[in-house]
Design a protein around this motif. Structure first.
Motif, PDB file in Angstrom:
ATOM      1  N   PRO A  76       0.832  -1.197   0.000  1.00 17.57           N
ATOM      2  CA  PRO A  76       0.000   0.000   0.000  1.00 17.57           C
ATOM      3  C   PRO A  76       0.867   1.247   0.000  1.00 17.57           C
ATOM      4  CG  PRO A  76       0.009  -1.017   2.168  1.00 17.57           C
ATOM      5  CD  PRO A  76       0.769  -1.930   1.268  1.00 17.57           C
ATOM      6  N   CYS A  77       0.346   2.320  -0.549  1.00 16.47           N
ATOM      7  CA  CYS A  77       1.044   3.602  -0.495  1.00 16.47           C
ATOM      8  C   CYS A  77       1.139   4.048   0.959  1.00 16.47           C
ATOM      9  CB  CYS A  77       0.292   4.637  -1.321  1.00 16.47           C
ATOM     10  SG  CYS A  77       1.071   6.262  -1.302  1.00 16.47           S
ATOM     11  N   GLY A  78       2.297   4.621   1.322  1.00 19.15           N
ATOM     12  CA  GLY A  78       2.502   5.030   2.708  1.00 19.15           C
ATOM     13  C   GLY A  78       1.842   6.344   3.071  1.00 19.15           C
ATOM     14  N   ARG A  81      -3.228  10.008   3.013  1.00 23.47           N
ATOM     15  CA  ARG A  81      -4.189  10.813   2.246  1.00 23.47           C
ATOM     16  C   ARG A  81      -4.366  10.285   0.827  1.00 23.47           C
ATOM     17  NH1 ARG A  81      -1.067  16.120   2.133  1.00 23.47           N
ATOM     18  NH2 ARG A  81       0.442  14.516   1.631  1.00 23.47           N
ATOM     19  N   CYS A  82      -3.520   9.344   0.435  1.00 22.34           N
ATOM     20  CA  CYS A  82      -3.517   8.868  -0.944  1.00 22.34           C
ATOM     21  C   CYS A  82      -4.730   7.963  -1.190  1.00 22.34           C
ATOM     22  CB  CYS A  82      -2.235   8.093  -1.197  1.00 22.34           C
ATOM     23  SG  CYS A  82      -2.141   7.420  -2.840  1.00 22.34           S
ATOM     24  N   ALA A  83      -5.446   8.234  -2.290  1.00 18.24           N
ATOM     25  CA  ALA A  83      -6.588   7.401  -2.652  1.00 18.24           C
ATOM     26  C   ALA A  83      -6.142   6.377  -3.688  1.00 18.24           C
ATOM     27  CB  ALA A  83      -7.701   8.272  -3.224  1.00 18.24           C
ATOM     28  N   ASP A  84      -6.468   5.114  -3.426  1.00 23.71           N
ATOM     29  CA  ASP A  84      -6.176   4.011  -4.344  1.00 23.71           C
ATOM     30  C   ASP A  84      -4.687   3.805  -4.607  1.00 23.71           C
ATOM     31  OD1 ASP A  84      -8.893   3.502  -4.644  1.00 23.71           O
ATOM     32  OD2 ASP A  84      -9.056   5.032  -6.194  1.00 23.71           O
ATOM     33  N   GLY A  85      -3.866   4.306  -3.714  1.00 24.12           N
ATOM     34  CA  GLY A  85      -2.429   4.149  -3.922  1.00 24.12           C
ATOM     35  C   GLY A  85      -1.964   2.750  -3.592  1.00 24.12           C
ATOM     36  N   GLU A  86      -1.200   2.174  -4.509  1.00 26.94           N
ATOM     37  CA  GLU A  86      -0.694   0.835  -4.286  1.00 26.94           C
ATOM     38  C   GLU A  86       0.524   0.650  -5.177  1.00 26.94           C
ATOM     39  OE1 GLU A  86      -3.218  -2.991  -3.866  1.00 26.94           O
ATOM     40  OE2 GLU A  86      -2.712  -2.775  -5.977  1.00 26.94           O
ATOM     41  N   GLU A 109       6.336   3.933  -9.115  1.00 24.29           N
ATOM     42  CA  GLU A 109       5.664   5.193  -8.815  1.00 24.29           C
ATOM     43  C   GLU A 109       4.233   4.921  -8.404  1.00 24.29           C
ATOM     44  OE1 GLU A 109       5.753   8.280 -11.771  1.00 24.29           O
ATOM     45  OE2 GLU A 109       7.785   7.709 -12.337  1.00 24.29           O
ATOM     46  N   CYS A 110       3.761   5.647  -7.401  1.00 21.47           N
ATOM     47  CA  CYS A 110       2.374   5.484  -6.977  1.00 21.47           C
ATOM     48  C   CYS A 110       1.433   6.035  -8.041  1.00 21.47           C
ATOM     49  CB  CYS A 110       2.144   6.213  -5.658  1.00 21.47           C
ATOM     50  SG  CYS A 110       0.470   5.966  -5.042  1.00 21.47           S
ATOM     51  N   MET A 111       0.377   5.293  -8.330  1.00 18.32           N
ATOM     52  CA  MET A 111      -0.604   5.725  -9.320  1.00 18.32           C
ATOM     53  C   MET A 111      -1.850   6.324  -8.661  1.00 18.32           C
ATOM     54  SD  MET A 111       0.576   5.311 -12.273  1.00 18.32           S
ATOM     55  CE  MET A 111       1.993   4.561 -13.029  1.00 18.32           C
ATOM     56  N   ALA A 118      -1.703  14.092  -8.556  1.00 18.42           N
ATOM     57  CA  ALA A 118      -1.154  12.739  -8.528  1.00 18.42           C
ATOM     58  C   ALA A 118      -0.271  12.577  -7.296  1.00 18.42           C
ATOM     59  CB  ALA A 118      -0.345  12.494  -9.789  1.00 18.42           C
ATOM     60  N   CYS A 119      -0.309  11.394  -6.732  1.00 20.18           N
ATOM     61  CA  CYS A 119       0.521  11.110  -5.560  1.00 20.18           C
ATOM     62  C   CYS A 119       1.989  11.110  -5.981  1.00 20.18           C
ATOM     63  CB  CYS A 119       0.125   9.757  -4.984  1.00 20.18           C
ATOM     64  SG  CYS A 119       1.112   9.284  -3.561  1.00 20.18           S
ATOM     65  N   PRO A 120       2.845  11.851  -5.260  1.00 18.51           N
ATOM     66  CA  PRO A 120       4.250  11.946  -5.679  1.00 18.51           C
ATOM     67  C   PRO A 120       5.141  10.830  -5.139  1.00 18.51           C
ATOM     68  CG  PRO A 120       3.859  13.426  -3.851  1.00 18.51           C
ATOM     69  CD  PRO A 120       2.552  12.697  -4.110  1.00 18.51           C
TER      70      PRO A 120
END
Ligand SMILES: [Zn+2]
Length: 133
Positions: A76-78, A81-86, A109-111, A118-120
């Motif tokens: 998962p994205c750390g 606040r990130c939505a759908d980050g993986e 890169e997180c999508m 976009a998540c950086p």
């Protein structure tokens, strides 16, 4: 009544759904030990960086339980606040394991998105693997 409402809320929250979805994909994936029978151990050193900051971020070590682990590497994205980050590094990891590489790395890169942008975040990993002779 309040506890039940809270539980329903938690169960149907986007984070809980993503977690359940990830669990389902991990359960359905082939086992790592079937895909790479010679693999003895696998350790991933994971570091997540944000495009806006320089320098190293916090690292964490993930030891893969080779006997039981799925041949699927999702993280998962750390950013909370990130939505759908993986991050899905399955292709990179499996290609290296099949080639019996003992040291390899990759990044993803997180999508996902944070608010309207976009998540950086970018995930980097260093892997160390051991194989049977
Ligand atoms: Zn993200």
């Amino acid at each position: 009544m309040l506890p039940r409402v809270m539980m329903n809320y938690r169960r149907h929250s986007p984070a809980a759904q993503r977690f359940a979805e990830r669990r389902r994909r991990e359960d359905e994936a082939p086992r790592l030990c079937d895909q790479v029978p010679e693999l003895v151990s696998l350790r991933l050193e994971i570091e997540e960086r944000s495009g806006h900051t320089t320098g190293a971020g916090p690292k964490h070590i993930r030891r893969v339980v080779v006997d039981r682990a799925p041949a699927l590497f999702l993280m998962p994205c750390g950013d909370p606040r990130c939505a759908d980050g993986e991050h899905d590094v399955t292709t990179t990891v499996m290609r290296a394991l099949r080639a019996h590489e003992t040291q390899f790395q990759g990044s993803d890169e997180c999508m996902g998105s944070v608010g309207l942008s976009a998540c950086p975040r970018v995930l980097h990993f260093d892997a160390t693997a051991e194989y049977r002779a």
